[in-house]
Design a protein around this motif. Structure first.
Motif, PDB file in Angstrom:
ATOM      1  N   ARG A  81      -1.847   4.464   3.324  1.00  0.00           N
ATOM      2  CA  ARG A  81      -1.646   3.450   4.361  1.00  0.00           C
ATOM      3  C   ARG A  81      -2.595   3.599   5.552  1.00  0.00           C
ATOM      4  NH1 ARG A  81       4.300   2.725   4.615  1.00  0.00           N
ATOM      5  NH2 ARG A  81       3.910   1.921   2.547  1.00  0.00           N
ATOM      6  N   LYS A  82      -2.780   4.815   6.057  1.00  0.00           N
ATOM      7  CA  LYS A  82      -3.620   5.012   7.232  1.00  0.00           C
ATOM      8  C   LYS A  82      -5.053   4.551   6.966  1.00  0.00           C
ATOM      9  CE  LYS A  82      -5.083   8.407  10.637  1.00  0.00           C
ATOM     10  NZ  LYS A  82      -5.010   9.786  11.092  1.00  0.00           N
ATOM     11  N   ALA A  83      -5.618   4.958   5.852  1.00  0.00           N
ATOM     12  CA  ALA A  83      -6.991   4.562   5.526  1.00  0.00           C
ATOM     13  C   ALA A  83      -7.086   3.056   5.261  1.00  0.00           C
ATOM     14  CB  ALA A  83      -7.491   5.344   4.310  1.00  0.00           C
ATOM     15  N   GLU A  84      -6.095   2.504   4.570  1.00  0.00           N
ATOM     16  CA  GLU A  84      -6.120   1.068   4.252  1.00  0.00           C
ATOM     17  C   GLU A  84      -5.970   0.223   5.510  1.00  0.00           C
ATOM     18  OE1 GLU A  84      -7.095  -1.834   1.839  1.00  0.00           O
ATOM     19  OE2 GLU A  84      -6.860   0.209   1.104  1.00  0.00           O
ATOM     20  N   LEU A  85      -5.080   0.620   6.415  1.00  0.00           N
ATOM     21  CA  LEU A  85      -4.945  -0.100   7.675  1.00  0.00           C
ATOM     22  C   LEU A  85      -6.225  -0.003   8.494  1.00  0.00           C
ATOM     23  CD1 LEU A  85      -1.275   0.719   8.690  1.00  0.00           C
ATOM     24  CD2 LEU A  85      -2.194  -1.516   8.041  1.00  0.00           C
ATOM     25  N   GLY A  86      -6.890   1.136   8.432  1.00  0.00           N
ATOM     26  CA  GLY A  86      -8.178   1.280   9.096  1.00  0.00           C
ATOM     27  C   GLY A  86      -9.213   0.323   8.548  1.00  0.00           C
ATOM     28  N   ALA A  87      -9.252   0.171   7.226  1.00  0.00           N
ATOM     29  CA  ALA A  87     -10.193  -0.761   6.596  1.00  0.00           C
ATOM     30  C   ALA A  87      -9.865  -2.206   6.966  1.00  0.00           C
ATOM     31  CB  ALA A  87     -10.167  -0.576   5.077  1.00  0.00           C
ATOM     32  N   ILE A  88      -8.583  -2.543   6.953  1.00  0.00           N
ATOM     33  CA  ILE A  88      -8.154  -3.888   7.337  1.00  0.00           C
ATOM     34  C   ILE A  88      -8.562  -4.160   8.781  1.00  0.00           C
ATOM     35  CG2 ILE A  88      -6.130  -5.327   7.855  1.00  0.00           C
ATOM     36  CD1 ILE A  88      -4.763  -3.974   5.402  1.00  0.00           C
ATOM     37  N   PHE A  89      -8.298  -3.201   9.652  1.00  0.00           N
ATOM     38  CA  PHE A  89      -8.611  -3.354  11.065  1.00  0.00           C
ATOM     39  C   PHE A  89     -10.107  -3.551  11.277  1.00  0.00           C
ATOM     40  CE2 PHE A  89      -9.733  -1.382  15.152  1.00  0.00           C
ATOM     41  CZ  PHE A  89      -9.119  -2.287  15.984  1.00  0.00           C
ATOM     42  N   VAL A  97       0.848  -1.189   0.000  1.00  0.00           N
ATOM     43  CA  VAL A  97       0.000   0.000   0.000  1.00  0.00           C
ATOM     44  C   VAL A  97       0.888   1.244   0.000  1.00  0.00           C
ATOM     45  CG1 VAL A  97      -1.764   1.248   1.301  1.00  0.00           C
ATOM     46  CG2 VAL A  97      -1.755  -1.266   1.294  1.00  0.00           C
ATOM     47  N   PRO A  98       0.649   2.189  -0.925  1.00  0.00           N
ATOM     48  CA  PRO A  98       1.454   3.414  -0.950  1.00  0.00           C
ATOM     49  C   PRO A  98       1.337   4.166   0.385  1.00  0.00           C
ATOM     50  CG  PRO A  98       0.064   3.267  -2.902  1.00  0.00           C
ATOM     51  CD  PRO A  98      -0.361   2.170  -1.982  1.00  0.00           C
ATOM     52  N   PRO A  99       2.416   4.820   0.819  1.00  0.00           N
ATOM     53  CA  PRO A  99       2.397   5.510   2.116  1.00  0.00           C
ATOM     54  C   PRO A  99       1.212   6.460   2.299  1.00  0.00           C
ATOM     55  CG  PRO A  99       4.618   5.469   1.253  1.00  0.00           C
ATOM     56  CD  PRO A  99       3.729   4.918   0.167  1.00  0.00           C
ATOM     57  N   HIS A 100       0.822   7.193   1.246  1.00  0.00           N
ATOM     58  CA  HIS A 100      -0.269   8.166   1.385  1.00  0.00           C
ATOM     59  C   HIS A 100      -1.631   7.491   1.568  1.00  0.00           C
ATOM     60  CE1 HIS A 100       0.041   7.388  -2.953  1.00  0.00           C
ATOM     61  NE2 HIS A 100      -1.262   7.602  -2.989  1.00  0.00           N
ATOM     62  N   ASP A 155       7.047   0.125   5.931  1.00  0.00           N
ATOM     63  CA  ASP A 155       6.205  -0.747   5.099  1.00  0.00           C
ATOM     64  C   ASP A 155       6.281  -2.209   5.535  1.00  0.00           C
ATOM     65  OD1 ASP A 155       8.748  -1.394   4.199  1.00  0.00           O
ATOM     66  OD2 ASP A 155       8.226  -1.282   2.069  1.00  0.00           O
ATOM     67  N   GLN A 156       6.829  -2.454   6.712  1.00  0.00           N
ATOM     68  CA  GLN A 156       6.968  -3.818   7.225  1.00  0.00           C
ATOM     69  C   GLN A 156       5.875  -4.127   8.249  1.00  0.00           C
ATOM     70  OE1 GLN A 156       9.448  -5.968   5.980  1.00  0.00           O
ATOM     71  NE2 GLN A 156       9.597  -4.238   4.571  1.00  0.00           N
ATOM     72  N   VAL A 157       5.417  -5.368   8.233  1.00  0.00           N
ATOM     73  CA  VAL A 157       4.370  -5.840   9.132  1.00  0.00           C
ATOM     74  C   VAL A 157       4.838  -7.123   9.784  1.00  0.00           C
ATOM     75  CG1 VAL A 157       2.046  -6.849   9.204  1.00  0.00           C
ATOM     76  CG2 VAL A 157       2.487  -4.872   7.762  1.00  0.00           C
ATOM     77  N   VAL A 158       4.596  -7.258  11.077  1.00  0.00           N
ATOM     78  CA  VAL A 158       4.691  -8.539  11.767  1.00  0.00           C
ATOM     79  C   VAL A 158       3.389  -8.693  12.524  1.00  0.00           C
ATOM     80  CG1 VAL A 158       5.793  -9.873  13.616  1.00  0.00           C
ATOM     81  CG2 VAL A 158       7.199  -8.643  11.975  1.00  0.00           C
ATOM     82  N   GLN A 159       2.750  -9.834  12.348  1.00  0.00           N
ATOM     83  CA  GLN A 159       1.487 -10.078  13.028  1.00  0.00           C
ATOM     84  C   GLN A 159       1.527 -11.419  13.727  1.00  0.00           C
ATOM     85  OE1 GLN A 159      -2.166 -10.099  10.681  1.00  0.00           O
ATOM     86  NE2 GLN A 159      -3.294  -9.437  12.495  1.00  0.00           N
TER      87      GLN A 159
END
Length: 151
Positions: free
Chosen positions: A29-37, A24-27, A58-62
């Motif tokens: 990311r906030k909205a996309e992470l919100g949708a994922i959440f 996801v492009p940085p600009h 841009d790294q994730v660990v879950q």
């Protein structure tokens, strides 16, 4: 029938930890992470899955916790999700549930505390939740995740 409760901390559950890179492009990311959440919170609660998602650049660990079949099915969905790249399973096993009340957390700068995040529809994404005390088990798991995200 799926478990409709997340389960209490301390319950023995299957745990899976993975790492990936967000595509996801940085600009966005906030909205996309919100949708994922938002989606994950609803679906994971119905499936009895809990965990923590750490995002650094841009790294994730879950870490996902719950019934093994449900957790592995969710991981399969994540592997196919076009928002993730280079999905790599880091470990699996049976352990005490430590993230019974957690959905996500943000990794902050070195020495700063992690911040639990909540979906905020008014602001178009995710925002910090009120600080919550963590247990020693949560701190240990988050420390391990932090090492994996930066290593």
């Amino acid at each position: 029938m799926a478990d409709t409760t997340a389960g209490a901390d301390g319950d023995q559950v299957f745990r899976l930890t993975y790492r990936s890179r967000l595509r996801v492009p940085p600009h966005d990311r906030k909205a996309e992470l919100g949708a994922i959440f938002s989606t994950a919170r609803s679906k994971n609660t119905k499936s009895g899955i809990t965990g923590a998602l750490l995002v650094w650049e841009d790294q994730v660990v879950q870490t996902l916790e719950g019934d093994e079949t449900a957790v592995r099915e969710l991981y399969d969905v994540i592997e196919r999700d076009p928002r993730h790249d280079r999905v790599e399973m880091l470990g699996t096993g049976t352990a005490a549930r430590v993230f019974g009340r957690w959905s996500m957390a943000r990794v902050t700068e070195d020495g700063e505390p992690d911040i639990p995040l909540l979906m905020n529809k008014d602001k178009g994404g995710i925002s910090p939740a009120a600080p919550r005390p963590t247990t020693a088990e949560q701190d240990a798991a988050l420390d391990a995740m932090r090492e994996q995200i930066r290593g």
